[in-house]
Design an enzyme around this catalytic site. Structure first.
Site, PDB file in Angstrom:
ATOM      1  N   ASP A  76       0.828  -1.224   0.000  1.00 36.33           N
ATOM      2  CA  ASP A  76       0.000   0.000   0.000  1.00 36.33           C
ATOM      3  C   ASP A  76       0.856   1.265   0.000  1.00 36.33           C
ATOM      4  OD1 ASP A  76      -2.381   1.379  -0.005  1.00 36.33           O
ATOM      5  OD2 ASP A  76      -2.595   1.357   2.178  1.00 36.33           O
ATOM      6  N   LEU A  94      10.548 -20.552  -4.807  1.00 34.31           N
ATOM      7  CA  LEU A  94       9.536 -19.690  -4.165  1.00 34.31           C
ATOM      8  C   LEU A  94       8.191 -19.768  -4.881  1.00 34.31           C
ATOM      9  CD1 LEU A  94       8.805 -17.250  -2.233  1.00 34.31           C
ATOM     10  CD2 LEU A  94       9.541 -15.765  -4.100  1.00 34.31           C
ATOM     11  N   HIS A 106       2.413   3.579  -8.916  1.00 33.41           N
ATOM     12  CA  HIS A 106       2.222   2.152  -9.233  1.00 33.41           C
ATOM     13  C   HIS A 106       3.412   1.630 -10.050  1.00 33.41           C
ATOM     14  CE1 HIS A 106      -1.677   2.369  -7.460  1.00 33.41           C
ATOM     15  NE2 HIS A 106      -2.200   3.138  -8.391  1.00 33.41           N
TER      16      HIS A 106
HETATM   17  C1  IPE Z   1      -5.543  -2.582  -0.129  1.00 30.95           C
HETATM   18  O1  IPE Z   1      -5.202  -1.254  -0.275  1.00 30.95           O
HETATM   19  C2  IPE Z   1      -5.457  -3.281  -1.442  1.00 30.95           C
HETATM   20  C3  IPE Z   1      -4.125  -3.362  -2.025  1.00 30.95           C
HETATM   21  C4  IPE Z   1      -3.002  -2.929  -1.517  1.00 30.95           C
HETATM   22  C5  IPE Z   1      -4.078  -4.032  -3.271  1.00 30.95           C
HETATM   23  P1  IPE Z   1      -6.303  -0.103  -0.432  1.00 30.95           P
HETATM   24  O2  IPE Z   1      -5.549   1.153  -0.586  1.00 30.95           O
HETATM   25  O3  IPE Z   1      -7.253  -0.460  -1.502  1.00 30.95           O
HETATM   26  O4  IPE Z   1      -7.062  -0.171   0.965  1.00 30.95           O
HETATM   27  P2  IPE Z   1      -7.878   0.932   1.755  1.00 30.95           P
HETATM   28  O5  IPE Z   1      -8.893   1.491   0.824  1.00 30.95           O
HETATM   29  O6  IPE Z   1      -6.894   1.982   2.183  1.00 30.95           O
HETATM   30  O7  IPE Z   1      -8.452   0.214   2.925  1.00 30.95           O
HETATM   31  C1  IPE Z   2      -1.628   0.298  -3.342  1.00 33.50           C
HETATM   32  O1  IPE Z   2      -1.401   1.669  -3.345  1.00 33.50           O
HETATM   33  C2  IPE Z   2      -1.881  -0.256  -4.722  1.00 33.50           C
HETATM   34  C3  IPE Z   2      -3.279  -0.576  -5.004  1.00 33.50           C
HETATM   35  C4  IPE Z   2      -4.241  -0.559  -4.156  1.00 33.50           C
HETATM   36  C5  IPE Z   2      -3.603  -0.939  -6.366  1.00 33.50           C
HETATM   37  P1  IPE Z   2      -2.597   2.711  -3.337  1.00 33.50           P
HETATM   38  O2  IPE Z   2      -2.960   2.983  -4.764  1.00 33.50           O
HETATM   39  O3  IPE Z   2      -3.705   2.250  -2.485  1.00 33.50           O
HETATM   40  O4  IPE Z   2      -1.905   3.994  -2.729  1.00 33.50           O
HETATM   41  P2  IPE Z   2      -2.528   4.943  -1.609  1.00 33.50           P
HETATM   42  O5  IPE Z   2      -2.890   4.065  -0.463  1.00 33.50           O
HETATM   43  O6  IPE Z   2      -3.702   5.628  -2.205  1.00 33.50           O
HETATM   44  O7  IPE Z   2      -1.402   5.859  -1.275  1.00 33.50           O
HETATM   45 MG    MG Z   3      -4.082   2.440  -0.517  1.00 34.83          MG
END
Ligand code: IPE
Ligand code: IPE
Ligand code: MG
Length: 253
Positions: free
Chosen positions: A21, A132, A38
């Site tokens: 995240d 792995l 990303h």
């Molecule tokens: C969880 O992250 C999903 C992934 C990292 C793929 P999100 O960014 O979607 O989660 P919330 O919305 O902060 O809970």
């Molecule tokens: C995690 O990073 C990747 C996905 C959920 C696809 P985020 O896109 O949720 O990044 P933040 O949490 O908004 O910073």
């Molecule tokens: Mg996120």
């Protein structure tokens, strides 16, 4: 002494699960578009996969895209899907060379056809590998998985293939996407959020949870060593008392 040297190699987690995240915030903090975050996150994936393979970790599950992430702006969803296709295409040979076996958990039918094809090809190509196990959670959510499992169990019971009285935790496991995989012992979430966000709700029952403020695009091997070292300080009691655990360790050693 480096962090890596401090690891107790006899007590590594067999299965590590990571909620990757913070990509969007990482990019915004640099005045960039979320998609840039990303893209940069892919380098962290490479580094962590390589590190886990080197350490001899058996299973690594990476939460890459949740069922709920489909509700993000179309531009971001399309960008992530494109990135997924390109990354798999570029990395599949490296995975094979490193003896890594790829699999996916999640609602693959939701993915664009091209992404489905790339994934299926990469899974088939890496299936003979014995190192792995890299499990990508894609279009995954635990509630989706659990409801799906309940539906399949109900159907088997209705058809007479399964006796409801015979449903044990072991039988239940077989109906989950993670059938055949050990439960994660260590779950890491980057970016400072302290929640599970619909990830492996059933399988994480006794996982040690580790939260770090580091955003995913900054997460590298040293951060992973830190997380494992922290895990190695925990006493995993599984409902028993500390005395019982210590007595058991004395008997084993
Ligand atoms: C969880 O992250 C999903 C992934 C990292 C793929 P999100 O960014 O979607 O989660 P919330 O919305 O902060 O809970
Ligand atoms: C995690 O990073 C990747 C996905 C959920 C696809 P985020 O896109 O949720 O990044 P933040 O949490 O908004 O910073
Ligand atoms: Mg996120």
């Amino acid at each position: 002494m480096s962090l890596k040297d401090k690891l107790d190699l006899q007590r590594l987690p067999r299965h590590i699960a990571i909620i990757m995240d913070g990509n969007g915030r990482w990019a915004k903090e640099r005045g960039q578009d979320r998609l840039y975050g990303h893209h940069e996150g892919v380098e962290s994936v490479r580094n962590i996969v390589e590190t886990c393979a080197e350490l001899g970790i058996g299973y690594l599950t990476l939460y890459a895209f949740s069922t709920e992430n489909w509700d993000r702006p179309v531009y971001e969803v399309n960008g992530i899907m494109e990135l997924l296709v390109n990354t798999i295409r570029m990395e599949v040979n490296t995975l094979s060379k490193n003896n890594i076996r790829l699999s996916v958990i999640g609602d693959m039918d939701m993915l664009p056809p091209q992404a489905q094809r790339e994934m299926e090809e990469a899974i088939a190509l890496t299936s003979p590998n014995t190192g792995l196990n890299l499990i990508m959670a894609l279009s995954y959510s635990a509630r989706w998985e659990i409801v799906n499992a309940a539906r399949k169990i109900a159907l088997d019971a209705k058809n007479g293939a399964l006796d409801p009285a015979a449903v044990t935790p072991e039988v239940w496991d077989k109906y989950l996407c993670t059938a055949g995989l050990p439960d994660p012992e260590l779950m890491i979430r980057t970016s400072g959020e302290c929640r599970i966000s619909n990830f492996l709700l059933y399988q994480l029952a006794y996982a040690e949870l580790y939260f770090t403020d580091t955003r995913w695009p900054d997460f590298r091997n040293e951060h992973l060593y830190q997380a494992i070292l922290n895990y190695q300080t925990r006493e995993r009691r599984f409902g028993k008392t500390s005395d019982q655990i210590q007595q058991n360790e004395e008997i084993i050693s």
